[in-house]
Design a protein around this motif. Structure first.
Motif, PDB file in Angstrom:
ATOM      1  N   GLU A   1       0.881  -1.273   0.123  1.00  0.00           N
ATOM      2  CA  GLU A   1      -0.011  -0.161  -0.042  1.00  0.00           C
ATOM      3  C   GLU A   1       0.909   1.170   0.023  1.00  0.00           C
ATOM      4  O   GLU A   1       0.495   2.197  -0.701  1.00  0.00           O
ATOM      5  CB  GLU A   1      -0.955   0.072   1.248  1.00  0.00           C
ATOM      6  CG  GLU A   1      -1.900  -1.001   1.217  1.00  0.00           C
ATOM      7  CD  GLU A   1      -1.418  -2.537   1.607  1.00  0.00           C
ATOM      8  OE1 GLU A   1      -0.091  -2.479   2.055  1.00  0.00           O
ATOM      9  OE2 GLU A   1      -2.075  -3.440   1.603  1.00  0.00           O
ATOM     10  N   LEU A   2       2.247   1.224   0.831  1.00  0.00           N
ATOM     11  CA  LEU A   2       2.793   2.426   0.840  1.00  0.00           C
ATOM     12  C   LEU A   2       3.411   2.504  -0.353  1.00  0.00           C
ATOM     13  O   LEU A   2       3.650   3.564  -0.883  1.00  0.00           O
ATOM     14  CB  LEU A   2       3.934   2.355   2.165  1.00  0.00           C
ATOM     15  CG  LEU A   2       4.975   3.370   2.110  1.00  0.00           C
ATOM     16  CD1 LEU A   2       4.043   4.714   2.334  1.00  0.00           C
ATOM     17  CD2 LEU A   2       5.836   3.182   3.329  1.00  0.00           C
ATOM     18  N   LEU A   3       3.951   1.535  -1.145  1.00  0.00           N
ATOM     19  CA  LEU A   3       4.702   1.491  -2.414  1.00  0.00           C
ATOM     20  C   LEU A   3       3.881   1.945  -3.380  1.00  0.00           C
ATOM     21  O   LEU A   3       4.209   3.206  -4.378  1.00  0.00           O
ATOM     22  CB  LEU A   3       5.277   0.179  -2.856  1.00  0.00           C
ATOM     23  CG  LEU A   3       6.275   0.246  -3.957  1.00  0.00           C
ATOM     24  CD1 LEU A   3       7.268   0.644  -3.743  1.00  0.00           C
ATOM     25  CD2 LEU A   3       6.498  -1.390  -4.381  1.00  0.00           C
ATOM     26  N   LYS A   4       2.554   1.658  -3.581  1.00  0.00           N
ATOM     27  CA  LYS A   4       1.581   2.239  -4.550  1.00  0.00           C
ATOM     28  C   LYS A   4       1.595   3.569  -4.385  1.00  0.00           C
ATOM     29  O   LYS A   4       1.335   4.587  -5.094  1.00  0.00           O
ATOM     30  CB  LYS A   4       0.482   1.433  -4.283  1.00  0.00           C
ATOM     31  CG  LYS A   4      -0.683   1.735  -5.464  1.00  0.00           C
ATOM     32  CD  LYS A   4      -2.006   1.265  -5.427  1.00  0.00           C
ATOM     33  CE  LYS A   4      -2.708   2.277  -4.506  1.00  0.00           C
ATOM     34  NZ  LYS A   4      -3.276   3.498  -5.240  1.00  0.00           N
ATOM     35  N   SER A   5       1.113   4.110  -3.100  1.00  0.00           N
ATOM     36  CA  SER A   5       1.119   5.473  -2.767  1.00  0.00           C
ATOM     37  C   SER A   5       2.420   6.358  -3.123  1.00  0.00           C
ATOM     38  O   SER A   5       2.251   7.660  -3.563  1.00  0.00           O
ATOM     39  CB  SER A   5       0.762   5.697  -1.301  1.00  0.00           C
ATOM     40  OG  SER A   5       0.444   7.095  -0.950  1.00  0.00           O
ATOM     41  N   GLN A   6       3.456   5.744  -2.792  1.00  0.00           N
ATOM     42  CA  GLN A   6       4.656   6.550  -3.226  1.00  0.00           C
ATOM     43  C   GLN A   6       4.707   6.803  -4.807  1.00  0.00           C
ATOM     44  O   GLN A   6       5.011   7.865  -5.236  1.00  0.00           O
ATOM     45  CB  GLN A   6       5.875   5.839  -2.812  1.00  0.00           C
ATOM     46  CG  GLN A   6       6.138   5.760  -1.309  1.00  0.00           C
ATOM     47  CD  GLN A   6       7.182   4.948  -0.707  1.00  0.00           C
ATOM     48  OE1 GLN A   6       7.816   4.090  -1.501  1.00  0.00           O
ATOM     49  NE2 GLN A   6       7.645   5.145   0.520  1.00  0.00           N
ATOM     50  N   TRP A   7       4.226   5.610  -5.530  1.00  0.00           N
ATOM     51  CA  TRP A   7       4.527   5.801  -7.109  1.00  0.00           C
ATOM     52  C   TRP A   7       3.277   6.849  -7.473  1.00  0.00           C
ATOM     53  O   TRP A   7       3.455   7.610  -8.176  1.00  0.00           O
ATOM     54  CB  TRP A   7       4.104   4.484  -7.474  1.00  0.00           C
ATOM     55  CG  TRP A   7       5.498   3.509  -7.672  1.00  0.00           C
ATOM     56  CD1 TRP A   7       6.307   3.280  -6.699  1.00  0.00           C
ATOM     57  CD2 TRP A   7       5.587   2.663  -8.641  1.00  0.00           C
ATOM     58  NE1 TRP A   7       7.208   2.149  -6.992  1.00  0.00           N
ATOM     59  CE2 TRP A   7       6.744   1.974  -8.318  1.00  0.00           C
ATOM     60  CE3 TRP A   7       5.614   2.557 -10.045  1.00  0.00           C
ATOM     61  CZ2 TRP A   7       7.481   1.144  -8.956  1.00  0.00           C
ATOM     62  CZ3 TRP A   7       6.036   1.668 -10.929  1.00  0.00           C
ATOM     63  CH2 TRP A   7       7.071   0.791 -10.400  1.00  0.00           C
ATOM     64  N   ASP A   8       2.156   6.717  -6.890  1.00  0.00           N
ATOM     65  CA  ASP A   8       0.868   7.469  -7.270  1.00  0.00           C
ATOM     66  C   ASP A   8       1.334   9.198  -6.848  1.00  0.00           C
ATOM     67  O   ASP A   8       1.300  10.017  -7.847  1.00  0.00           O
ATOM     68  CB  ASP A   8      -0.131   7.367  -6.190  1.00  0.00           C
ATOM     69  CG  ASP A   8      -0.957   6.144  -6.569  1.00  0.00           C
ATOM     70  OD1 ASP A   8      -0.952   5.701  -7.702  1.00  0.00           O
ATOM     71  OD2 ASP A   8      -1.850   5.830  -5.818  1.00  0.00           O
TER      72      ASP A   8
END
Length: 322
Positions: free
Chosen positions: A18-25
């Protein structure tokens, strides 16, 4: 209908999904995109626990964690007490041995008859290029014929960061092609592609993730409005030799944009268009990635040449408050 974006992360361990996706977003859109994007998160297949939250990913150009740094020599220690730099040939041989041992521990090879020797040339080229960059940083006026900038560290530090990058990168590449991990890694990508997508589909792959995304799309023929690869080794001959199918634009991909920094040592060759036809569907982009190793994903996703075509597909969604 709004598009959906599938991210495929690259080499090495990562923070939780979830954190990785948010960072990419955040890097791509400036905010978390909730269900409009999803991450093909294959790191758990290779690493038992994710990185702690907010720890920098060294493979994205972040600082090396304290526990992995080499011990500093004692103050006043004579030069003879300090380990001599490892020669490129020694590094290549040692890393290949480590990767082969790891492959033997993880299971049989899935592509019969391939022992990893073809990738040795890529590893060797990357190692020599790392030394070239280190030497280039010592010149007062770098040659205009070599548009490469040295990492912003002393030579010993640059060499250590580079070789650490290659060591970790090659282990995951070796596991993918030769260590039995490939089918499971591709299955993670396939499952992410099978998620909800009423509108156009965008797929973004970084580093080894670009290889995963490409091979899955080549196999499935899934309709994709835009494929974006960043920091990709897909143009490297030794990597192309290991692909399951000859290089070509996946049948369902309408447009492919490939972005790399000339200083990115994973994207050792920067042009896909000559090998991946039809060429009119491929656009190669040279961008500036100012992360510590010029390979960082956030720096790639924040490039206008990468962001703008995605924003155009999203329209007002990409430019909402946030």
């Amino acid at each position: 209908m709004p598009p959906a974006v599938v991210y495929v992360h690259g080499n090495g361990n990562k923070v939780r999904r979830e954190l990785l996706k948010s960072q990419w977003d955040t890097a791509l859109f400036g905010r978390d995109m909730a269900g409009a994007t999803r991450m093909a998160y294959w790191a758990p297949l290779r690493y038992p626990e994710p990185l702690p939250d907010f720890r920098s990913d060294p493979l994205d150009g972040g600082p090396e964690p304290v526990e992995e740094r080499a011990a500093s020599p004692a103050p006043g220690a004579p030069p003879a007490d300090r380990a001599a730099p490892e020669a490129p040939e020694e590094f290549v041989a040692r890393t290949l041995d480590e990767a082969r041992r790891e492959a033997a521990d993880t299971g049989p090879e899935v592509r019969a008859g391939r022992d990893g020797s073809a990738l040795a040339g890529w590893l060797r080229d990357m190692t020599y290029l790392g030394d070239t960059l280190a030497h280039a940083g010592e010149r007062a006026e770098p040659s205009a014929e070599l548009p490469l900038e040295a990492l912003p560290l002393p030579r010993a530090g640059r060499t250590a960061v580079f070789r650490r990058l290659v060591r970790h990168t090659f282990k995951d590449v070796h596991a993918y092609f030769f260590g039995g991990a490939g089918p499971a890694m591709r299955e993670v990508v396939s499952e992410a592609l099978d998620g909800p997508a009423d509108g156009p589909l965008v797929v973004i792959g970084h580093s080894l993730g670009s290889v995963l995304a490409y091979e899955v799309l080549r196999e499935l023929g899934r309709e994709v409005e835009l494929l974006i690869t960043v920091g990709s080794p897909l143009a490297v001959t030794e990597v192309q030799d290991q692909l399951a199918r000859p290089p070509a634009v996946p049948a369902g991909v309408a447009a492919w944009r490939n972005a790399s920094d000339l200083r990115d040592l994973v994207a050792l060759d920067h042009t896909l268009r000559p090998e991946y036809g039809p060429p009119e569907r491929v656009t190669d982009l040279l961008v500036t990635n100012d992360s510590g190793n010029h390979h960082g994903i956030r720096e790639y996703l924040s490039q206008p040449q990468v962001r703008e075509p995605v924003h155009q597909l999203f329209g007002h969604v990409a430019h909402g408050p946030g």
